[in-house]
Design an enzyme around this catalytic site. Sequence first.
Site, PDB file in Angstrom:
ATOM      1  N   PHE A 137       7.459  -7.697 -20.461  1.00  0.00           N
ATOM      2  CA  PHE A 137       6.695  -6.553 -20.967  1.00  0.00           C
ATOM      3  C   PHE A 137       7.218  -5.281 -20.320  1.00  0.00           C
ATOM      4  CE2 PHE A 137       3.370  -3.377 -21.084  1.00  0.00           C
ATOM      5  CZ  PHE A 137       3.036  -3.392 -22.422  1.00  0.00           C
ATOM      6  N   ASP A 223      11.879  -3.581 -13.410  1.00  0.00           N
ATOM      7  CA  ASP A 223      10.606  -2.990 -13.792  1.00  0.00           C
ATOM      8  C   ASP A 223       9.555  -3.431 -12.765  1.00  0.00           C
ATOM      9  OD1 ASP A 223       8.112  -2.425 -14.853  1.00  0.00           O
ATOM     10  OD2 ASP A 223       8.661  -2.926 -16.912  1.00  0.00           O
ATOM     11  N   LYS A 252       1.771   2.370 -12.713  1.00  0.00           N
ATOM     12  CA  LYS A 252       0.434   1.839 -12.381  1.00  0.00           C
ATOM     13  C   LYS A 252      -0.213   2.352 -11.089  1.00  0.00           C
ATOM     14  CE  LYS A 252      -0.129  -1.852 -15.588  1.00  0.00           C
ATOM     15  NZ  LYS A 252       1.047  -2.206 -16.381  1.00  0.00           N
TER      16      LYS A 252
HETATM   17  C1  LIG Z   1       1.901  -1.718 -17.511  1.00  0.00           C
HETATM   18  C2  LIG Z   1       3.346  -2.006 -17.579  1.00  0.00           C
HETATM   19  C3  LIG Z   1       4.234  -1.195 -18.323  1.00  0.00           C
HETATM   20  C4  LIG Z   1       3.769  -0.060 -19.196  1.00  0.00           C
HETATM   21  O1  LIG Z   1       3.111   0.930 -18.493  1.00  0.00           O
HETATM   22  P1  LIG Z   1       2.263   2.039 -19.309  1.00  0.00           P
HETATM   23  O2  LIG Z   1       1.788   2.968 -18.233  1.00  0.00           O
HETATM   24  O3  LIG Z   1       1.155   1.314 -19.989  1.00  0.00           O
HETATM   25  O4  LIG Z   1       3.173   2.683 -20.259  1.00  0.00           O
HETATM   26  C5  LIG Z   1       5.584  -1.508 -18.282  1.00  0.00           C
HETATM   27  N1  LIG Z   1       6.043  -2.534 -17.557  1.00  0.00           N
HETATM   28  C6  LIG Z   1       5.229  -3.331 -16.829  1.00  0.00           C
HETATM   29  C7  LIG Z   1       5.806  -4.455 -16.042  1.00  0.00           C
HETATM   30  C8  LIG Z   1       3.852  -3.100 -16.840  1.00  0.00           C
HETATM   31  O5  LIG Z   1       3.043  -3.911 -16.143  1.00  0.00           O
END
Ligand SMILES: *Cc1c(COP(=O)(O)O)cnc(C)c1O
Length: 400
Positions: A137, A223, A252
Amino acid sequence: MDIASLSNDFEKYLLGVFATPSVWLEKGSGMKVWDVNGKEYLDFLGGIAVCATGHCHAKVSSALCAQVQKLMHCSNLYGIPNEVELAKRLCTSTGYDRAFFSNSGAEANEAAIKMARKWAHTIGDDKSTIISASNSFHGRTLVTATATGQPKFQAGYNPLPKGFEYVPYNNISALQDKLDKKTTAAVMLEPIQGEGGVIPASKEYLRSARDICADTNTLLVMDEIQTGMGRTGKFLASEHFGVKPDIATLAKALGSGFPIGATLATENVASAMGPGDHGSTFGGNPMACAAALATLDVMEEEDLMDNALKLGSYLTDRLTVLLKPGAPEALIGSVRGFGLLQGVVLNSPVAVELKNKCAELGLLVGSIGDSVLRLAPPLIATRDDIDAAAEILEDACGKL
Ligand SMILES: *Cc1c(COP(=O)(O)O)cnc(C)c1O
C-alpha cells in the site's frame, strides 16, 4: 448527541467512500478518546499509527497553538526557519542528507517516485520503471494507487499511469527476475506491509533487495509512512534489517496528527532535483513543522522509541497468552509485527465483528480484511494500558 441524525447527514453529504462509522469521536487525551456522548475508549489504533505521542499531547498542542498565533503560512517563496530545523533534525536522526516536505503519505511517495525517475533518467532514457510488491500500500493518488500492488485500489481508474511492475513480497528470486538494469529506476517496498495485514519482510529479503539494487544501479525506496517515527522501536523500521534505502518516506506519526509528509533522500539521489523540479503550496508550512518538531521533542524526552520496543514485546507476550487452544480465545491464531505495530491473525473471518465488539467494550482497534486485527497504539502506552487492552480483547473474543 444524536448519532442517527449525524449518520444520516454523513450518508447524504459526504462522498460515499467510507462506511458509515459506528463510533463518533469528540475529544482525546493521551491513550484515551471520548465519543460525542461521553463514552470513553482506550485507543489501540491511534488514528491508524498517527497519534504516536498520544492524543493532544500538551507539548505538541501548545507548540501548534503558539505557531498558529505567530505565522500560519507564508509559501515556499520565503524562508521558513522551523522547516530548516525540521529537515536538519530528520536528516540527523536517519542518516539521510536532504528532506522534502508535503502534506500526506501519498504525496511523500509521489515525490519519491518523481525523484527516483529524475535520478534514473540521468543514467538512461529508458530507466523509469518502478517495481513494487503485491499486497503493498503506497497511497490513493493515481500514481501511488498504481504503485500499490492491490487491484482493489486500482479498479475503475483506467488508464493507470505507465511504468509500474509488481513482484510477490518476500520473494527475492522474483525480484531478481523482474529487475532490469536498463529499465528499472527503483524498487519500492514497505519494511512491514501495514495495510496489507501487518506482514513483516524477512531480513534476508530486504538485505538481498538492497544488494540487488546496489549491483544494478537501481534505487531502493522504503515506504516508512506507517513504520517510521519510532513505531517499531527504531526511528525507521529498515534499521531493524540493517538496510539503508536511497529514499525513505514518512508521514502518519510525523506531525502527531497535523498533516505532514516527508521524503528523505541521499545526496546522490537528491542531486538530480533542482529549482522548480517539484513543489507544494502547503508542504512544510510553519504549522506542520512546529507540530513535527514538537513530536520529535516528545519522542526524545519520553524515550518513545525505547518504549515502543519494550512495550511491543510486552504486547506480543500478552497477546500470545490468548492463543490457548480450545478456549474461546483460540479465535486468535497468531500475532505478528514489530514494536507497537502488531497484527492479530484470527482463525476465522470475524475481524470486523471482533473490532466492533471491542469498541462496544471500550477498546478501539483496527481490522484489515476479514481476519486480521491491527494494533497501533500511541507510543506512550504503559504496561497497564496493554493489560487493559488485552483483557478487553479477551472478553470480546469470549462474547463474540
Ligand atoms: C497510510 C499510508 C500511506 C498513505 O498515506 P496518506 O497520508 O493516507 O496519503 C502510504 N503508505 C503507507 C505504508 C501507509 O501506511
